[in-house]
Design a protein around this motif. Sequence first.
Motif, PDB file in Angstrom:
ATOM      1  N   ARG A 107       0.843  -1.206   0.000  1.00 35.24           N
ATOM      2  CA  ARG A 107       0.000   0.000   0.000  1.00 35.24           C
ATOM      3  C   ARG A 107       0.880   1.259   0.000  1.00 35.24           C
ATOM      4  O   ARG A 107       2.071   1.185   0.320  1.00 35.24           O
ATOM      5  CB  ARG A 107      -0.898   0.011   1.241  1.00 35.24           C
ATOM      6  CG  ARG A 107      -1.910  -1.132   1.291  1.00 35.24           C
ATOM      7  CD  ARG A 107      -2.857  -0.914   2.461  1.00 35.24           C
ATOM      8  NE  ARG A 107      -3.850  -1.981   2.558  1.00 35.24           N
ATOM      9  CZ  ARG A 107      -3.721  -3.069   3.316  1.00 35.24           C
ATOM     10  NH1 ARG A 107      -2.598  -3.229   4.045  1.00 35.24           N
ATOM     11  NH2 ARG A 107      -4.655  -3.975   3.356  1.00 35.24           N
ATOM     12  N   PRO A 108       0.296   2.400  -0.352  1.00 33.26           N
ATOM     13  CA  PRO A 108       1.074   3.659  -0.337  1.00 33.26           C
ATOM     14  C   PRO A 108       1.756   3.946   0.996  1.00 33.26           C
ATOM     15  O   PRO A 108       2.825   4.562   1.020  1.00 33.26           O
ATOM     16  CB  PRO A 108       0.016   4.717  -0.673  1.00 33.26           C
ATOM     17  CG  PRO A 108      -0.988   3.985  -1.499  1.00 33.26           C
ATOM     18  CD  PRO A 108      -1.055   2.609  -0.915  1.00 33.26           C
ATOM     19  N   ASP A 109       1.152   3.478   2.109  1.00 26.31           N
ATOM     20  CA  ASP A 109       1.760   3.738   3.415  1.00 26.31           C
ATOM     21  C   ASP A 109       2.804   2.691   3.803  1.00 26.31           C
ATOM     22  O   ASP A 109       3.347   2.727   4.906  1.00 26.31           O
ATOM     23  CB  ASP A 109       0.686   3.829   4.505  1.00 26.31           C
ATOM     24  CG  ASP A 109      -0.063   2.506   4.709  1.00 26.31           C
ATOM     25  OD1 ASP A 109       0.304   1.492   4.065  1.00 26.31           O
ATOM     26  OD2 ASP A 109      -1.020   2.489   5.512  1.00 26.31           O
ATOM     27  N   GLY A 110       3.084   1.754   2.891  1.00 25.63           N
ATOM     28  CA  GLY A 110       4.098   0.744   3.146  1.00 25.63           C
ATOM     29  C   GLY A 110       3.579  -0.546   3.745  1.00 25.63           C
ATOM     30  O   GLY A 110       4.308  -1.547   3.807  1.00 25.63           O
ATOM     31  N   SER A 111       2.332  -0.565   4.208  1.00 22.58           N
ATOM     32  CA  SER A 111       1.751  -1.802   4.744  1.00 22.58           C
ATOM     33  C   SER A 111       1.428  -2.762   3.606  1.00 22.58           C
ATOM     34  O   SER A 111       1.343  -2.363   2.440  1.00 22.58           O
ATOM     35  CB  SER A 111       0.496  -1.490   5.552  1.00 22.58           C
ATOM     36  OG  SER A 111      -0.502  -0.894   4.726  1.00 22.58           O
ATOM     37  N   LYS A 112       1.220  -4.032   3.956  1.00 26.31           N
ATOM     38  CA  LYS A 112       1.044  -5.060   2.936  1.00 26.31           C
ATOM     39  C   LYS A 112      -0.417  -5.457   2.767  1.00 26.31           C
ATOM     40  O   LYS A 112      -1.156  -5.607   3.749  1.00 26.31           O
ATOM     41  CB  LYS A 112       1.856  -6.307   3.303  1.00 26.31           C
ATOM     42  CG  LYS A 112       3.364  -6.063   3.338  1.00 26.31           C
ATOM     43  CD  LYS A 112       3.915  -5.662   1.974  1.00 26.31           C
ATOM     44  CE  LYS A 112       5.412  -5.458   2.016  1.00 26.31           C
ATOM     45  NZ  LYS A 112       5.961  -5.033   0.702  1.00 26.31           N
ATOM     46  N   ARG A 113      -0.814  -5.596   1.512  1.00 24.97           N
ATOM     47  CA  ARG A 113      -2.144  -6.121   1.209  1.00 24.97           C
ATOM     48  C   ARG A 113      -2.127  -7.648   1.302  1.00 24.97           C
ATOM     49  O   ARG A 113      -1.105  -8.290   1.080  1.00 24.97           O
ATOM     50  CB  ARG A 113      -2.582  -5.730  -0.204  1.00 24.97           C
ATOM     51  CG  ARG A 113      -2.802  -4.249  -0.415  1.00 24.97           C
ATOM     52  CD  ARG A 113      -3.392  -3.989  -1.795  1.00 24.97           C
ATOM     53  NE  ARG A 113      -3.705  -2.572  -1.978  1.00 24.97           N
ATOM     54  CZ  ARG A 113      -2.908  -1.687  -2.531  1.00 24.97           C
ATOM     55  NH1 ARG A 113      -1.705  -2.079  -2.974  1.00 24.97           N
ATOM     56  NH2 ARG A 113      -3.262  -0.432  -2.652  1.00 24.97           N
ATOM     57  N   ALA A 141     -13.546   0.030  -0.728  1.00 26.17           N
ATOM     58  CA  ALA A 141     -13.310   1.449  -1.031  1.00 26.17           C
ATOM     59  C   ALA A 141     -12.272   1.606  -2.127  1.00 26.17           C
ATOM     60  O   ALA A 141     -12.421   2.452  -3.025  1.00 26.17           O
ATOM     61  CB  ALA A 141     -12.864   2.184   0.235  1.00 26.17           C
ATOM     62  N   GLU A 142     -11.225   0.795  -2.078  1.00 26.19           N
ATOM     63  CA  GLU A 142     -10.192   0.854  -3.127  1.00 26.19           C
ATOM     64  C   GLU A 142     -10.763   0.430  -4.472  1.00 26.19           C
ATOM     65  O   GLU A 142     -10.488   1.063  -5.501  1.00 26.19           O
ATOM     66  CB  GLU A 142      -9.021  -0.051  -2.749  1.00 26.19           C
ATOM     67  CG  GLU A 142      -8.113   0.499  -1.670  1.00 26.19           C
ATOM     68  CD  GLU A 142      -6.980  -0.456  -1.335  1.00 26.19           C
ATOM     69  OE1 GLU A 142      -5.817  -0.012  -1.341  1.00 26.19           O
ATOM     70  OE2 GLU A 142      -7.264  -1.650  -1.092  1.00 26.19           O
ATOM     71  N   ARG A 143     -11.562  -0.621  -4.466  1.00 27.82           N
ATOM     72  CA  ARG A 143     -12.113  -1.132  -5.728  1.00 27.82           C
ATOM     73  C   ARG A 143     -12.991  -0.096  -6.413  1.00 27.82           C
ATOM     74  O   ARG A 143     -13.067  -0.047  -7.642  1.00 27.82           O
ATOM     75  CB  ARG A 143     -12.901  -2.429  -5.484  1.00 27.82           C
ATOM     76  CG  ARG A 143     -12.039  -3.605  -5.099  1.00 27.82           C
ATOM     77  CD  ARG A 143     -12.788  -4.927  -5.264  1.00 27.82           C
ATOM     78  NE  ARG A 143     -13.989  -5.006  -4.456  1.00 27.82           N
ATOM     79  CZ  ARG A 143     -14.035  -5.428  -3.207  1.00 27.82           C
ATOM     80  NH1 ARG A 143     -12.903  -5.769  -2.588  1.00 27.82           N
ATOM     81  NH2 ARG A 143     -15.192  -5.495  -2.557  1.00 27.82           N
ATOM     82  N   GLU A 144     -13.660   0.725  -5.639  1.00 24.44           N
ATOM     83  CA  GLU A 144     -14.543   1.738  -6.220  1.00 24.44           C
ATOM     84  C   GLU A 144     -13.772   2.843  -6.932  1.00 24.44           C
ATOM     85  O   GLU A 144     -14.336   3.581  -7.739  1.00 24.44           O
ATOM     86  CB  GLU A 144     -15.424   2.332  -5.114  1.00 24.44           C
ATOM     87  CG  GLU A 144     -16.473   1.349  -4.609  1.00 24.44           C
ATOM     88  CD  GLU A 144     -17.264   1.900  -3.435  1.00 24.44           C
ATOM     89  OE1 GLU A 144     -16.849   2.961  -2.895  1.00 24.44           O
ATOM     90  OE2 GLU A 144     -18.276   1.281  -3.061  1.00 24.44           O
ATOM     91  N   THR A 145     -12.485   2.962  -6.651  1.00 23.41           N
ATOM     92  CA  THR A 145     -11.662   3.994  -7.293  1.00 23.41           C
ATOM     93  C   THR A 145     -10.816   3.444  -8.439  1.00 23.41           C
ATOM     94  O   THR A 145     -10.127   4.209  -9.113  1.00 23.41           O
ATOM     95  CB  THR A 145     -10.724   4.653  -6.268  1.00 23.41           C
ATOM     96  OG1 THR A 145      -9.728   3.696  -5.844  1.00 23.41           O
ATOM     97  CG2 THR A 145     -11.501   5.162  -5.069  1.00 23.41           C
ATOM     98  N   LEU A 146     -10.853   2.127  -8.644  1.00 20.94           N
ATOM     99  CA  LEU A 146      -9.988   1.497  -9.627  1.00 20.94           C
ATOM    100  C   LEU A 146     -10.794   0.932 -10.785  1.00 20.94           C
ATOM    101  O   LEU A 146     -11.899   0.399 -10.592  1.00 20.94           O
ATOM    102  CB  LEU A 146      -9.195   0.348  -8.976  1.00 20.94           C
ATOM    103  CG  LEU A 146      -8.254   0.719  -7.833  1.00 20.94           C
ATOM    104  CD1 LEU A 146      -7.703  -0.537  -7.174  1.00 20.94           C
ATOM    105  CD2 LEU A 146      -7.121   1.602  -8.334  1.00 20.94           C
TER     106      LEU A 146
END
Length: 288
Positions: A107-113, A141-146
């Motif tokens: 993720r942008p903050d460095g954490s892992k999906r 929420a991420e899917r709605e932006t992609l």
Amino acid sequence: MPSLDTKALIDIHDGDTPAIRMPVRMLSIDTPEVTAGSQQGAERVDEKFAQLAEWIRQRPGDVPVSRRFADYLLPKIETGKAGTLQFTQGTLAADFAKANAAQRLTRPDGSKRALFVRTADAPFDTNGRLLAYVAPNYSKAERETLTREQRSTFNLDMVREGWAAPFVIVPSIPGELDLPLFLAAADAAVAAGRGIWGEPATMPAYEYRSVERLFAIAKSLIVDGKPAAEPFGWRERYCVDMRTRVLVGPEDYFDIDPIYRLFIWPADVRDAVSRLNLTPSPRLVGVS
């Protein structure tokens, strides 16, 4: 699967939750093989394939391959570098897969999906590998932006960058929204000469494996003097042109653009002809 005292069983945290490690065979794609194991191993394959080319040229009646397929194959294996090319491409494909997974799972903050895994209806292949599409597990929420393309599977990523050939096999056909995206990505990669498609002598991995089997059969017949139990066992699948629904024999798949090849196991041909409304080619029914 392997079990205790191997890497497959990682640990048992509590009685009903074992943690396991297992291979996943990503659906609908085929990346170059690294089974040669090393550059030296790849050079041994170079020699074997060059020897096969010599046998086809000098002893065509002793190699169980059609003249048409031989004419298609010879320019690829007479280079003397077919094994090296496959191993080099396979190494580059693996490098891309690792880097791509690391980038897309962060993720942008460095954490892992986490991973999203969608298995096939028949979840395992004959080697015990899980058959699946694999992607980052995006939140709602991420899917709605992609877009659909932006949240692509790793399978599609490999095709898009030219490091995998399309390898769709009945019955595991991508869905109606995914297949056009998949084919468009493959078409763009081939047109741009990305990855494996930048080399005219490229053999898709399924073709490379077939030639390995053909060499072993030819060696048994010519060098060892042993009759092969299945002289045509080197070829495995029938093929369909997705654009025309024409079904061709196992040695005629090269007549179809690599992007639009749909493969069918022999046991599934009868059902596929009816279910997918396929038309056998004239050559397949003995009219040419």
